[in-house]
Enzyme design. Structure first.
Site, PDB file in Angstrom:
ATOM      1  N   GLU A  82       0.805  -1.216   0.000  1.00  0.00           N
ATOM      2  CA  GLU A  82       0.000   0.000   0.000  1.00  0.00           C
ATOM      3  C   GLU A  82       0.848   1.281   0.000  1.00  0.00           C
ATOM      4  OE1 GLU A  82      -3.035  -0.106   2.950  1.00  0.00           O
ATOM      5  OE2 GLU A  82      -3.826   1.840   2.357  1.00  0.00           O
ATOM      6  N   ASP A  83       1.909   1.277   0.762  1.00  0.00           N
ATOM      7  CA  ASP A  83       2.639   2.533   0.964  1.00  0.00           C
ATOM      8  C   ASP A  83       3.914   2.689   0.155  1.00  0.00           C
ATOM      9  OD1 ASP A  83       0.660   3.221   2.685  1.00  0.00           O
ATOM     10  OD2 ASP A  83       1.789   2.777   4.514  1.00  0.00           O
TER      11      ASP A  83
END
Ligand code: MN
Length: 735
Positions: A82-83
């Protein structure tokens, strides 16, 4: 608010090494740690700390649950997709597919923003995601819980709005899941943290009250602990004994939900004894009851009948010296671990054993019957909408309040007011469907009887029976309601399906009867082309309407084939060949044959007088053979069951057909003469003629029966008549 110390990567390793010794396993953790550190480098949390601190703490919390090395690694890696934009494939290549899948699943769960309990979209979707993930692999949820716990611990760095939102979600979603999985250590901490942010005033009020009585309570507990310790040592039993404090949120919850007074809860002094064996537990209970007076009705044997979340323990409440009341829990070390870590304890990483997530998943499902039921139902019901799913979850799982048992001692949790039908559907859909009776605590009861905690419920089933729609009036679980509805919906669908097939058969037979090849016309595309002419919109509706006689098959055939009515020669030839008889030319009186049938009395109908070349249809009379009508004769409309396909033979120059004509004209002198002349010009013999005059309207109606060779000659006759002066119309009679 007491703060939990932030863990370091060293802490993670030290913790892991307590139960993981293989160097290759520890290497996986170290690799994940370094990979996460490299990929999140430079990222910071709201606290200003490096992002890595969060990952380290998530991994650390996971080690306290004694999860395996891959789960710890996934804890370190849970935010890389996600990051940092790392892909699942990259992770799979760098580590292994199992870790990659775990991280991906964690990423998928809970990407929706929580807008509060009343946001049905969030609720439904996120819960569904969580439960589906859980049903698939419970480790995903353990990582998710660890992630949430650390986020809650560091929530003070978030803006006020986020604090409220995240806390509400924690209380509504994550804490109940932790509870359900029996991970009370995480559940309690999550609840207290959320409580702190959601109602700080109340939090401090309770914390203060707990604090003020603490010294006094501690003294009483210490005294009791010494007494019991002395006694158990005398009896040579191994044990650990300690006082325990309730977490603040549980005190608050009891006050608000159970309407208990503050001192009622706080005055309860709690002691826990942890020993070696199950037998020891009962021994200790015996000694304690011998020495102190137990409060009747407060003994709970969760060893014999574990709670839904696998919790096992003996609970008793005794009156100590000075009339003080003590709540005593007695359990084994293993039970204590399960009480703290639930699923994670049962599932704790065991080095050296062949690890198989699927086996363990199955084991968990066997242990957690509610989970298995729920997982099964959530996978089963693909048609359930998200909000239905949510309602089921909320009602059947989180709001469960009544605990009843099967005769074999399996505990089933049900919402307040649930009935034997709810129980039956919880056991199995088929049990629910075939329920015919219920025995509660050895007595036969009506199926709408409200169940109570402790009831032993036995369901009587009868194969081949189905649910009653009346049940919908009293069932309390959405699961039962949905299953009953689904049953009836399915029945309806089946009936429709059956009628559709019946319609197809009727239409196909009708086509055959009229000499058309069903294969050519029974095509969805062709049928769909004529739907609008029957005011229906779907193929299924069309067939359904044929089966239910709303659409007359003959009409359907007409539209479908555009009235073309070829002789069913193929079939006739087939018949002849089958009988190995040479094809004989048999001239019948009427010039009509019935394909496939050779000996049948055929006469021409007197109402519509078909002539050679007309569109015709046979009507099977009772005992008078087949009467042949014009296809559009009103007398055969709607008689489909008796209609049979007929066809003209080759033309025979000798054969003549009667035809009745009706001529309407303005009355005048010599009208009848002129009409007769017009007919005779066409060389058609006239058999009969009558004339009527309506004096008022001065209209004349002439009926004549003539003989013609075929429809062409008849058309010619009629055209000639229509040319006669003052004739308004000339039509064939059909009466
Ligand atoms: Mn995270």
């Amino acid at each position: 608010m007491s703060e939990v110390k932030s863990a370091t990567d060293e802490d993670v390793m030290n913790n892991a090494k307590q139960y993981i010794t293989k160097s290759e396993s520890l290497a996986i953790i170290a690799h994940a740690r370094d990979y996460a550190a490299a990929h999140h480098a430079g990222q910071k949390r709201k606290s200003g700390e490096p992002y890595m601190v969060h990952l380290t703490n998530v991994a650390y919390i996971l080690t306290t649950l004694h999860v395996g090395p891959r789960t710890i690694a996934a804890g370190y890696l849970h935010d890389v997709i996600e990051d940092t934009g790392v892909t699942k494939e990259e992770l799979a290549a760098e580590f292994d597919p199992e870790i990659a899948e775990l991280v991906e699943a964690v990423t998928k769960v809970g990407t929706l923003k929580y807008k509060g309990k009343n946001d049905p979209e969030y609720q439904a979707e996120n819960h569904r995601k969580i439960f589906i993930a859980m049903a698939h692999d419970v480790r995903v949820i353990l990582i998710k819980l660890a992630d949430r716990l650390h986020n809650m611990r560091t929530l003070k760095y978030q803006p006020a709005e986020a604090q409220q939102r995240i806390s509400a979600e924690t209380l509504d979603v994550y804490a109940p899941i932790a509870h359900r999985l029996g991970i009370s250590s995480i559940k309690n901490e999550l609840e207290d943290l959320a409580f702190y942010y959601l109602d700080r005033e109340e939090y401090y009020r309770i914390a203060h009250l707990v604090e003020t009585k603490k010294t006094e309570r501690d003294a009483s507990i210490q005294k009791m602990i010494s007494e019991i310790s002395e006694m158990l040592t005398e009896h040579n039993i191994q044990f650990r004994i300690f006082g325990r404090s309730k977490h603040l949120y549980s005190i608050y919850h009891k006050m608000v939900v159970r309407h208990k007074r503050f001192d009622e809860i706080l005055d309860l002094l709690a002691i826990r004894i942890v020993t070696k064996s199950e037998l020891n537990c009962y021994e200790i209970l015996g000694y304690i009851h011998a020495k102190y007076k137990p409060i009747p009705g407060r003994l709970k044997d969760y060893i014999a009948v574990p709670k839904q979340n696998m919790y096992q323990s003996l609970h008793t409440t005794i009156i100590g010296d000075e009339g003080k009341i003590f709540e005593v829990q007695i359990r084994t070390e293993e039970m204590d671990e399960i009480a703290e870590r639930g699923v994670a304890a049962h599932w704790r990483y065991k080095e050296g054993t062949k690890y198989d997530p699927r086996t363990e998943q199955k084991e968990i499902e066997d242990k957690l019957s509610w989970f298995r039921d729920f997982a099964r139902n959530s996978v089963e019901d693909e048609n359930q909408t998200a909000s239905e799913y949510m309602a089921t979850l909320q009602k059947d799982v989180f709001d469960a309040e009544v605990f009843v048992m099967t005769p074999k001692g399996r505990v089933i949790d049900l919402p307040q007011g649930a009935t034997p039908i709810d129980f039956a559907y919880r056991i199995h859909t088929d049990v629910g469907h075939t329920t015919v009776g219920a025995i509660v605590n050895d007595a036969m009861v009506p199926l709408n009887t409200e169940l109570h905690t402790g009831d032993v419920v036995q369901i009587k089933t009868l194969k081949g029976t189905g649910p009653s729609e009346d049940w919908l009036k009293f069932v309390k679980t959405n699961q039962a309601r949905n299953k009953i509805r689904a049953y009836f919906a399915k029945k309806e669908t089946e009936k429709r399906q059956q009628l559709t097939e019946q319609g197809e058969k009727i239409l196909s037979d009708e086509l055959k009867k009229r000499g058309f090849d069903p294969k050519e016309y029974m095509q969805k595309k062709k049928i769909e082309d004529i739907l609008s002419q029957f005011s229906v919109t779907t193929y299924t509706d069309f067939m359904y309407n044929i089966a239910t006689k709303i659409i007359i098959p003959v009409n359907a055939v007409e539209k479908l084939t555009n009235q073309k009515r070829p002789i069913n020669q193929e079939e006739t030839v087939e018949k002849l060949l089958a009988k190995e008889a040479p094809k004989k030319k048999v001239m019948t009186k009427t010039g009509i044959v019935i394909p496939g049938i050779e000996t049948m009395k055929i006469t021409l109908a007197q109402c519509c007088h078909p002539v050679y070349g007309d569109e015709i249809i046979g009507y099977v009379t009772k005992g008078a053979g087949v009467k042949v009508h014009r296809a559009d004769c009103p007398n055969v409309k709607g008689q489909d069951a008796r209609l049979i396909n007929v066809a003209w033979e080759d033309e025979d120059a000798e054969r003549m057909y009667d035809s009745e004509l009706i001529i309407i004209a303005h009355d005048r002198s010599f009208l009848l003469t002129d009409c007769v002349t017009a007919v005779s010009q066409t060389r058609a013999p006239m058999i009969k003629v009558t004339a009527d005059v309506n004096r008022e309207k001065l209209l004349s109606t002439i009926r004549m029966t003539i003989q013609v060779k075929d429809v062409d000659q008849l058309t010619n006759v009629m055209a000639n008549i229509r040319k006669v002066e003052s004739v308004i119309s000339c039509e064939r009679a059909a009466h």
